[in-house]
Design a protein around this motif. Structure first.
Motif: not given
Length: 484
Positions: A390, A394, A425
């Motif tokens: 993640k 990002s 996102m």
């Protein structure tokens, strides 16, 4: 050409004033290239006795001339003052070669006609001053790539077609001598212990070679020729690589300092596209370029160019793209352009995009925008940095704003097949939206691609940013074209 989109005009232009942009207009189709399917010329095996006899006679004549040229080349090396070559004019050198070869032919008792003598003298001149058999191909403006598969097989690419040429080397030693001449001129080496090399020719052409024992059937050479005249946006539009609407959008994207990645396969036109996009950068910005082999042709005044360096014979002295990129961050750049991101330098590139160097650009190898994002993730992982997926995504989503997908289609034509925006996102997934695409419809009987460019109907995520910077693009640009 695209000044009608700049601030200061009386309102937004009517889409009908844009060529190819009428409301629900017919698609702006790209003109088909002169050459289409990738094709390899093969010799005709069914020949009449007279044709076979003539071909055999021509083969023997070429073998005879090759043997004579080899003898004359040895004679030249014995008689020419190689140390004085650098100071000799072309006319003087040619005259000296003609004189020495004439005396040698007379002493050998060889009689050649005028055309054969001229051909022989030109070949000898190319051997002494140039790259031997490759020299005529390098001078041929219709040739894009030169591909050597051993001493007896040389292919070229002309407008998407592969063609087998009559060019040959005497033997593997002859080919290796030409390779060594190229790489030694730029301070590099190639041998059994270091069997592959990247280099740059004097005219800027990209050169790659791999020699035995890695190359099984003889040395492999690939030369991507350097274009002396940089293709501008107008040229690419005229060639059908993309439309004026797409060009206007890209101008706004580059001028407003969006971070752009040009994605595509080998030979798809990534560097050409990057060169063209760089023309939208203001002349008062400081630009630093970083490449493995310098190819970019930026026309701005304030440009600093850097090129990586391989290790020396002792395995030391290497300067990587990542080293150049780290140093570039200390050189007060407005924009950083990396010729191709393929390794651990991706970390520094993304951080630069995220820390005040807006408007930076690079290219990557990928088959689609979504694949391009996955490739960035893989390069970060290969760099040895342990980061949650993640956090990785990002970082990518905040750094990259636009992915331009270039492709070489099966008929040899090159198209900008997609322009995709990275919008942020959604959970752990990077959200993207395609703004323009090339829509393929079918094939003609002679294998030419039938298709057209179209908007997807999605308004740009950066429309407000464009307005604030003075690029008020009409909404009609983002409306799909009606195919007829």
């Amino acid at each position: 050409m695209f000044s009608k989109y700049k601030k200061g005009d009386q309102g937004s232009p009517d889409l009908k004033s844009i060529p190819g942009g009428q409301e629900k207009s017919r698609p702006v189709s790209a003109p088909a290239p002169k050459s289409t399917a990738v094709e390899v010329k093969r010799r005709n095996v069914s020949r009449s006795p007279a044709q076979a006899q003539a071909a055999d006679k021509e083969r023997k004549r070429k073998e005879r001339l090759g043997e004579i040229k080899l003898e004359l080349h040895k004679e030249l090396l014995d008689n020419l003052n190689l140390a004085a070559l650098e100071n000799a004019s072309e006319s003087d050198l040619r005259a000296e070669i003609v004189a020495i070869s004439g005396e040698a032919l007379d002493s050998m008792g060889v009689v050649l006609n005028r055309e054969e003598r001229q051909t022989l003298n030109q070949d000898l001149y190319d051997e002494v001053t140039g790259l031997g058999p490759l020299e005529p191909l390098l001078k041929d403006d219709t040739v894009n790539d030169i591909l050597v598969n051993g001493p007896q097989q040389v292919f070229v690419e002309r407008a998407g077609r592969l063609e087998l040429t009559d060019t040959q080397f005497k033997d593997e030693k002859h080919l290796l001598r030409i390779i060594d001449k190229i790489v030694s001129a730029v301070g590099r080496r190639v041998d059994e212990s270091n069997p592959y090399v990247d280099a740059r020719l004097a005219d800027g052409s990209r050169f790659n070679a791999m020699v035995p024992p890695i190359a099984v059937d003889g040395s492999l050479v690939s030369i991507r020729k350097f274009k002396k005249e940089k293709l501008a946006i107008d040229d690419l539009v005229n060639f059908g690589a993309f439309t004026e609407e797409m060009a206007a959008y890209l101008q706004a994207a580059v001028a407003t300092r969006l971070n752009v990645i040009v994605s595509g396969g080998t030979g798809s036109g990534k560097t050409t596209t990057l060169n063209a996009l760089s023309s939208f950068i203001d002349n008062d910005e400081r630009i630093l370029t970083i490449e493995d082999t310098a190819e970019l042709q930026l026309q701005q005044t304030h440009v600093g160019r850097m090129e990586s360096r391989p290790p020396n014979v002792e395995g030391k002295g290497a300067v990587t793209q990542r080293d150049c990129l780290r140093n570039a961050l200390r050189m007060r750049p407005d924009r950083i352009i990396v010729g191709e991101t393929r390794g651990e330098e991706v970390i520094d590139m993304l951080q630069a995009m995220n820390t005040g160097h807006d408007g930076s650009m690079t290219t990557i190898h990928a088959n689609s925008a979504r694949d391009g994002v996955s490739r960035l993730e893989n390069m970060i992982a290969m760099a040895g940095i342990e980061m949650p997926i993640k956090a990785t995504r990002s970082q990518i989503s905040s750094a990259v704003n636009l992915i331009v997908q270039a492709s070489r289609l099966q008929d040899g034509s090159r198209r900008m097949v997609s322009i995709t925006e990275v919008t942020g996102m959604e959970g752990e997934v990077i959200s993207m939206q395609e703004v323009f695409r090339y829509q393929r419809v079918g094939l003609t009987p002679d294998n030419k691609i039938i298709g057209h460019f179209t908007a997807t109907g999605v308004r740009s995520h950066y429309s407000e940013r464009f307005k604030m910077w003075g690029y008020d693009l009409p909404a009609a640009i983002f409306e799909p074209f009606a195919a007829e």
